[in-house]
Design a protein around this motif. Structure first.
Motif, short mmCIF file in Angstrom:
data_model
loop_
_atom_site.label_atom_id
_atom_site.label_comp_id
_atom_site.label_asym_id
_atom_site.label_seq_id
_atom_site.Cartn_x
_atom_site.Cartn_y
_atom_site.Cartn_z
N SER A 206 28.05 -85.62 9.96
CA SER A 206 28.12 -86.99 9.49
C SER A 206 28.54 -87.02 8.03
O SER A 206 27.98 -86.30 7.20
CB SER A 206 26.74 -87.66 9.63
N PRO A 207 29.53 -87.84 7.64
CA PRO A 207 30.00 -87.90 6.25
C PRO A 207 28.89 -88.22 5.26
O PRO A 207 28.93 -87.78 4.13
CB PRO A 207 31.05 -89.01 6.29
N LEU A 208 27.88 -88.99 5.70
CA LEU A 208 26.81 -89.36 4.78
C LEU A 208 26.11 -88.15 4.22
O LEU A 208 25.70 -88.11 3.08
CB LEU A 208 25.80 -90.26 5.50
N PHE A 209 25.96 -87.11 5.06
CA PHE A 209 25.23 -85.92 4.65
C PHE A 209 26.12 -84.69 4.60
O PHE A 209 25.67 -83.58 4.75
CB PHE A 209 24.06 -85.67 5.61
N VAL B 52 18.84 -94.68 -13.48
CA VAL B 52 18.09 -95.64 -12.66
C VAL B 52 18.01 -95.12 -11.23
O VAL B 52 16.95 -95.19 -10.59
CB VAL B 52 18.75 -97.03 -12.70
N LEU B 53 19.11 -94.60 -10.71
CA LEU B 53 19.13 -94.06 -9.35
C LEU B 53 18.18 -92.87 -9.20
O LEU B 53 17.51 -92.72 -8.17
CB LEU B 53 20.54 -93.65 -8.96
N LYS B 54 18.10 -92.03 -10.22
CA LYS B 54 17.17 -90.91 -10.18
C LYS B 54 15.73 -91.41 -10.14
O LYS B 54 14.88 -90.83 -9.45
CB LYS B 54 17.39 -90.00 -11.39
N LYS C 125 25.16 -89.45 -3.25
CA LYS C 125 24.72 -88.05 -3.25
C LYS C 125 23.25 -87.96 -3.62
O LYS C 125 22.47 -87.25 -2.96
CB LYS C 125 25.56 -87.23 -4.23
N ILE C 126 22.84 -88.66 -4.65
CA ILE C 126 21.45 -88.62 -5.09
C ILE C 126 20.53 -89.08 -3.96
O ILE C 126 19.53 -88.43 -3.65
CB ILE C 126 21.24 -89.51 -6.33
N ILE C 127 20.88 -90.19 -3.34
CA ILE C 127 20.03 -90.76 -2.30
C ILE C 127 20.10 -89.95 -1.01
O ILE C 127 19.07 -89.70 -0.37
CB ILE C 127 20.40 -92.23 -2.04
N SER C 128 21.29 -89.52 -0.61
CA SER C 128 21.40 -88.77 0.65
C SER C 128 20.67 -87.43 0.56
O SER C 128 20.06 -86.98 1.53
CB SER C 128 22.87 -88.55 1.03
#
Length: 203
Positions: free
Chosen positions: A193-196, A58-60, A110-113
């Motif tokens: 930044s930890p997000l990326f 679903v995330l993909k 990870k998928i979204i970032s």
């Protein structure tokens, strides 16, 4: 002759995708999907190894929609600014999904970032084609841009502040200009930044 499957994998994913967009990723449990789709939980366990596999698919799909449609809206003719505006308006329209993916960070970070970084770099290069910045410098500028954009989106979603499109554009233009002049995210100043964060980097 083998019995034809009554509930296909694609139908299950369609139901789960609609639920995720409306109520966020956390809404995806076997029982809730089965109830929404008017079928038993058995097809889910036949088609997917686990709920994690279903959520990842679903995330993909969400990532694909972000990449090809949701974050490709045209507002100003400036690719990076238009990407930022698309993100903020997406957050405002799909609050639960935004919070699940971008605020709580419980699913698909990870998928979204990866999607956000790739789009940000692509849009920066389209908006500023004549710069000779290194890939690392562009990445730093894009991260700084996402920090500002995500912050404004969070303020809007949590009803802490409201901004006109002109105000958003003014803030974003100022931030991008500052990030291009000042390399605030250089390795010598601060860790990424930890997000990326890139796990392959030696720091």
């Amino acid at each position: 002759m083998a019995r034809k499957k009554e509930i296909s994998k694609s139908k299950i994913l369609d139901v789960a995708y609609r639920m995720a967009v409306k109520d966020g990723i956390e809404s995806l449990t076997a029982r809730s999907i089965a109830k929404a789709g008017h079928f038993s939980t058995q097809p889910l366990y036949l088609e997917f190894k686990s709920m994690s596999e279903l959520r990842n698919q679903v995330l993909k799909r969400i990532s694909h929609e972000l990449r090809t449609d949701t974050l490709q809206k045209k507002y100003t003719g400036k690719p990076l600014i238009d990407l930022d505006l698309s993100y903020i308006y997406f957050a405002e329209k799909y609050v639960n999904l935004f919070k699940a993916m971008f605020v709580d960070g419980k699913f698909g970070s990870k998928i979204i970032s990866d999607t956000l970084m790739e789009l940000g770099i692509e849009k920066f290069k389209a908006q500023y084609p004549n710069t000779d910045y290194s890939d690392e410098r562009i990445r730093g500028i894009v991260i700084a841009n996402w920090i500002t954009t995500a912050g404004m989106a969070a303020l809007v979603v949590n009803k802490i502040a409201r901004f006109s499109q002109e105000q958003i554009i003014n803030v974003l233009n100022a931030q991008i200009h500052d990030a291009m002049l000042n390399d605030w995210l250089a390795k010598s100043r601060v860790k990424e930044s930890p997000l990326f964060a890139n796990e392959d980097l030696p720091y």
